[in-house]
Design an enzyme around this catalytic site. Structure first.
Site, PDB file in Angstrom:
ATOM      1  N   GLY A  58       0.770  -1.239   0.000  1.00 16.88           N
ATOM      2  CA  GLY A  58       0.000   0.000   0.000  1.00 16.88           C
ATOM      3  C   GLY A  58       0.804   1.293   0.000  1.00 16.88           C
ATOM      4  N   ASP A 117      -4.889   1.882  10.732  1.00 14.73           N
ATOM      5  CA  ASP A 117      -6.305   1.608  10.967  1.00 14.73           C
ATOM      6  C   ASP A 117      -6.426   1.047  12.388  1.00 14.73           C
ATOM      7  OD1 ASP A 117      -8.987   1.050  10.626  1.00 14.73           O
ATOM      8  OD2 ASP A 117      -8.700  -0.648   9.305  1.00 14.73           O
ATOM      9  N   VAL A 167     -10.897   3.644   2.220  1.00 15.99           N
ATOM     10  CA  VAL A 167     -10.264   4.546   1.265  1.00 15.99           C
ATOM     11  C   VAL A 167      -9.497   3.752   0.209  1.00 15.99           C
ATOM     12  CG1 VAL A 167      -8.605   6.452   1.071  1.00 15.99           C
ATOM     13  CG2 VAL A 167     -10.022   6.238   3.112  1.00 15.99           C
TER      14      VAL A 167
HETATM   15  P1  IMP Z   1      -4.179  -2.031  10.495  1.00 10.98           P
HETATM   16  O1  IMP Z   1      -3.260  -3.190  10.683  1.00 10.98           O
HETATM   17  O2  IMP Z   1      -5.590  -2.332  10.913  1.00 10.98           O
HETATM   18  O3  IMP Z   1      -3.673  -0.720  11.064  1.00 10.98           O
HETATM   19  O4  IMP Z   1      -4.341  -1.836   8.951  1.00 10.98           O
HETATM   20  C1  IMP Z   1      -3.336  -1.378   8.200  1.00 10.98           C
HETATM   21  C2  IMP Z   1      -3.387  -1.981   6.817  1.00 10.98           C
HETATM   22  O5  IMP Z   1      -4.694  -2.341   6.411  1.00 10.98           O
HETATM   23  C3  IMP Z   1      -2.938  -0.908   5.878  1.00 10.98           C
HETATM   24  O6  IMP Z   1      -1.557  -1.005   5.656  1.00 10.98           O
HETATM   25  C4  IMP Z   1      -3.771  -1.178   4.642  1.00 10.98           C
HETATM   26  O7  IMP Z   1      -3.071  -2.044   3.790  1.00 10.98           O
HETATM   27  C5  IMP Z   1      -5.016  -1.859   5.133  1.00 10.98           C
HETATM   28  N1  IMP Z   1      -6.151  -0.911   5.253  1.00 10.98           N
HETATM   29  C6  IMP Z   1      -6.720  -0.467   6.383  1.00 10.98           C
HETATM   30  N2  IMP Z   1      -7.696   0.423   6.137  1.00 10.98           N
HETATM   31  C7  IMP Z   1      -7.741   0.541   4.790  1.00 10.98           C
HETATM   32  C8  IMP Z   1      -8.556   1.351   3.899  1.00 10.98           C
HETATM   33  O8  IMP Z   1      -9.425   2.163   4.276  1.00 10.98           O
HETATM   34  N3  IMP Z   1      -8.312   1.183   2.574  1.00 10.98           N
HETATM   35  C9  IMP Z   1      -7.349   0.341   2.088  1.00 10.98           C
HETATM   36  N4  IMP Z   1      -6.575  -0.413   2.885  1.00 10.98           N
HETATM   37  C10 IMP Z   1      -6.769  -0.315   4.225  1.00 10.98           C
HETATM   38 MG    MG Z   2      -0.813  -1.884   3.816  1.00  6.26          MG
END
Ligand code: IMP
Ligand code: MG
Length: 193
Positions: A58, A117, A167
């Site tokens: 990403g 996130d 997003v």
């Molecule tokens: P976390 O581990 O929940 O903080 O999520 C982080 C990863 O989830 C990011 O590096 C993204 O790849 C993916 N992610 C979380 N939210 C979104 C979003 O709204 N759109 C796209 N990818 C997301």
């Molecule tokens: Mg990611």
């Protein structure tokens, strides 16, 4: 063959899936320039020992833009992490699919991700990297969802705080699509709900 850039041809297959745009490419560009200046200030003097660790996939577009605002010698070490199997934001443990090949011991590490996130990804990555004895470890994320991000996981550099929406664009995907959409936009909810 000429490259037609009128919206109907250029954006075929993506534009009709976008609900609204949070930040345009121009707004992103301005913010990334500011972040670059802030990061350059932080590492001035130690940059030769700086390793930027982009969390793939990403962060590809963000990190490509960001590092061109860092006017000094530095290294890049790629790490591929996955938490989602085609779904949106829920479920799945963080997996390191491809580890760094750059030594970070006694070096300054800046982890760069697209979005904070739940924080699981950055927590896993920073715990793993901290064990390797870096001189310092900081986190940079283009987007953060403050309503979900845990308070104890501090991002040192944040592009934009956003509401809890899904997003796409500027590197962020849904089902591996839309990474090449140039703005940061919200997908039409019926596509993933
Ligand atoms: P976390 O581990 O929940 O903080 O999520 C982080 C990863 O989830 C990011 O590096 C993204 O790849 C993916 N992610 C979380 N939210 C979104 C979003 O709204 N759109 C796209 N990818 C997301
Ligand atoms: Mg990611």
């Amino acid at each position: 063959m000429s490259c037609r850039r009128d919206a109907g041809v250029y954006n075929r297959g993506m534009e009709q899936d976008i609900d609204r745009t949070l930040y345009t490419r121009e707004q992103i560009d301005r913010r990334v320039t500011e972040l670059g200046a802030q990061i350059a200030d932080t590492y001035r003097g130690v940059s030769a020992d700086l390793v930027i660790v982009p969390v793939l996939t990403g962060s590809i577009i963000f990190v490509a833009d960001l590092i061109r605002h860092l006017p000094f010698k530095m290294r890049i070490g790629l790490m591929t992490v996955s938490r989602y199997r085609g779904a949106t934001t829920e479920g799945g443990a963080t997996q390191i699919l491809r580890d760094l090949t750059v030594d970070i011991k006694d070096r300054h590490v800046l982890v760069v991700d697209d979005i904070l996130d739940t924080g699981n990804t950055l927590r896993t990555v920073s715990e793993q990297l901290r064990e390797r004895g870096p001189a310092s470890l900081r986190l940079c994320t283009l987007l953060r969802k403050p309503s979900k991000a845990p308070k104890d996981l501090v991002a040192d550099f944040v592009g934009f705080d956003i509401e809890d929406v899904f997003v796409v664009g500027y590197g962020l995907d849904f089902n591996d699509h839309y990474r090449n959409w140039p703005d940061l936009s919200v997908l039409r909810p019926e596509l993933y709900e």
